[in-house]
Structures are given as structure tokens and as C-alpha cells.
Design a protein around this motif. Structure first.
Motif, PDB file in Angstrom:
ATOM      1  N   ALA A   2       0.857  -1.184   0.000  1.00 60.85           N
ATOM      2  CA  ALA A   2       0.000   0.000   0.000  1.00 60.85           C
ATOM      3  C   ALA A   2       0.890   1.230   0.000  1.00 60.85           C
ATOM      4  N   LEU A   3       0.560   2.192  -0.838  1.00 60.35           N
ATOM      5  CA  LEU A   3       1.270   3.466  -0.884  1.00 60.35           C
ATOM      6  C   LEU A   3       0.299   4.553  -0.462  1.00 60.35           C
ATOM      7  N   VAL A   4       0.693   5.302   0.572  1.00 62.12           N
ATOM      8  CA  VAL A   4      -0.151   6.362   1.116  1.00 62.12           C
ATOM      9  C   VAL A   4       0.604   7.677   1.038  1.00 62.12           C
ATOM     10  N   ALA A   5      -0.019   8.661   0.394  1.00 58.80           N
ATOM     11  CA  ALA A   5       0.559  10.002   0.322  1.00 58.80           C
ATOM     12  C   ALA A   5       0.084  10.807   1.524  1.00 58.80           C
ATOM     13  N   ILE A   6       1.013  11.583   2.074  1.00 58.74           N
ATOM     14  CA  ILE A   6       0.751  12.418   3.239  1.00 58.74           C
ATOM     15  C   ILE A   6       0.957  13.866   2.825  1.00 58.74           C
ATOM     16  N   GLY A   7       0.039  14.737   3.224  1.00 58.28           N
ATOM     17  CA  GLY A   7       0.204  16.160   2.948  1.00 58.28           C
ATOM     18  C   GLY A   7      -0.417  16.994   4.048  1.00 58.28           C
ATOM     19  N   ALA A   8       0.155  18.159   4.294  1.00 64.34           N
ATOM     20  CA  ALA A   8      -0.384  19.099   5.282  1.00 64.34           C
ATOM     21  C   ALA A   8       0.163  20.480   4.972  1.00 64.34           C
TER      22      ALA A   8
END
Length: 174
Positions: A2-8
Motif C-alpha cells: 500500500a502506498l499512502v501520500a501524506i500532505g499538510a
């Protein structure tokens, strides 16, 4: 995989800066039932897409997880973590305390129900592709059949810069 992108790009209610929220979420993702954190990218700063002069830049990264999860359950877990961080959704593409996107789950291709897999705009975003290339070099876009390296070339003009190294995944004690 699973590839999860994180942004904030906004601080949390208590003033925690975006990069610290991103680091926090990595530790939080490491606790997901049935999943194991394998890799964490560097942290990257990028301009908002679409451009918005009044919006602060984003901090972005990608994690690679291993394990068994159904897409709907994993998406629900990601949304719960966003809620835990204080995310609100006042309008489309609004600045946010945290954004987690499921980019790929085992190479599945599906249009419905949510989540759409692979993420429908991941291949158009340098802020996804550059960190993704760090955690999954050679990754092939399941629908397009192109490698992350080739896709990254197509977004070379997008403004992005590395701002910090990622944190290594926790290792189980012996």
C-alpha cells in the motif's frame, strides 16, 4: 503493498506545524492493524495545486505499507486519522491540517466504489511521485503501465523541493 501520500499545510489547533503533523502521522500509520510500515520518504515542500497565492505551501511525503487490507477499510482508517488530527473539509482543495491519500493498494485498478485505485491524480503530481520514487523505486502505475521514474519526468516543471529526511520505520524489538 500500500502506498499512502501524506500532505499538510496548516498547523493543528494546538499550533503543531505541518511537518510535525506529517511526522506524527507516520507513527500513527505504523499502528494500523494488519499493516506494517516499510518505508518513509523524505519530506517535500510544494506549492498548492491549483495555485492559490494566499495558501501556504504543503509538506508532502509517501509511506509504503505491507499487509492485508480491503480498500474501503483502509480508506476509512485514513479518514479516521485525518479526523484525529483535526481535518475539516470546508470546500474542495481547501488548505488542510492533514491529507492522506491511498495511491495504490496491491496494484488494484477500480473506478468504484471509493477509493478509486490507483489514485486518479497521483500520476499528475510531483508532490506524490518524487517521494513515491524514494519508497517504491520502479513502481509501475497499475492503469498506465508506466514506471514512477517515467511519470516523474512528465511533472518535472512542478515546483517542489526536499526539506527534510523522513523518519525510519520502527523496528520490532528482538
Amino acid at each position: 503493498m500500500a502506498l499512502v501520500a501524506i500532505g499538510a499545510n496548516l498547523p493543528q489547533a494546538d499550533g503543531t506545524p505541518a511537518i510535525e503533523t506529517c511526522r506524527w502521522v507516520v507513527r500513527r500509520l505504523a499502528t494500523l492493524r494488519g499493516m506494517r510500515l516499510l518505508a518513509v520518504s523524505s519530506w517535500w515542500e510544494s506549492a498548492p495545486i491549483p495555485p492559490d497565492p494566499g495558501t501556504p505551501p504543503y509538506i508532502n511525503g509517501v509511506v509504503r505499507l505491507e499487509g492485508k487490507a480491503e480498500p474501503e477499510a483502509l480508506l476509512a482508517a485514513l479518514h479516521a486519522i485525518e479526523d484525529e488530527a483535526g481535518r475539516v473539509r470546508p470546500y474542495l482543495n481547501a488548505p488542510r491540517v492533514l491529507d492522506l491519500d491511498l495511491i495504490d493498494l496491491g496494484g488494484r485498478v477500480r473506478d468504484a466504489p471509493p477509493p478509486v485505485l490507483p489514485h486518479p491524480r497521483a500520476h499528475l503530481r510531483a508532490f506524490v511521485l518524487r517521494p513515491l520514487a524514494e519508497v517504491a523505486p520502479g513502481w509501475m502505475h497499475p492503469a498506465l503501465g508506466q514506471s514512477v521514474e517515467v511519470l516523474t519526468e512528465t511533472v518535472a516543471g512542478q515546483e517542489i523541493r526536499r526539506v527534510a529526511e523522513g523518519c525510519p520505520p520502527s523496528r520490532p524489538s528482538a
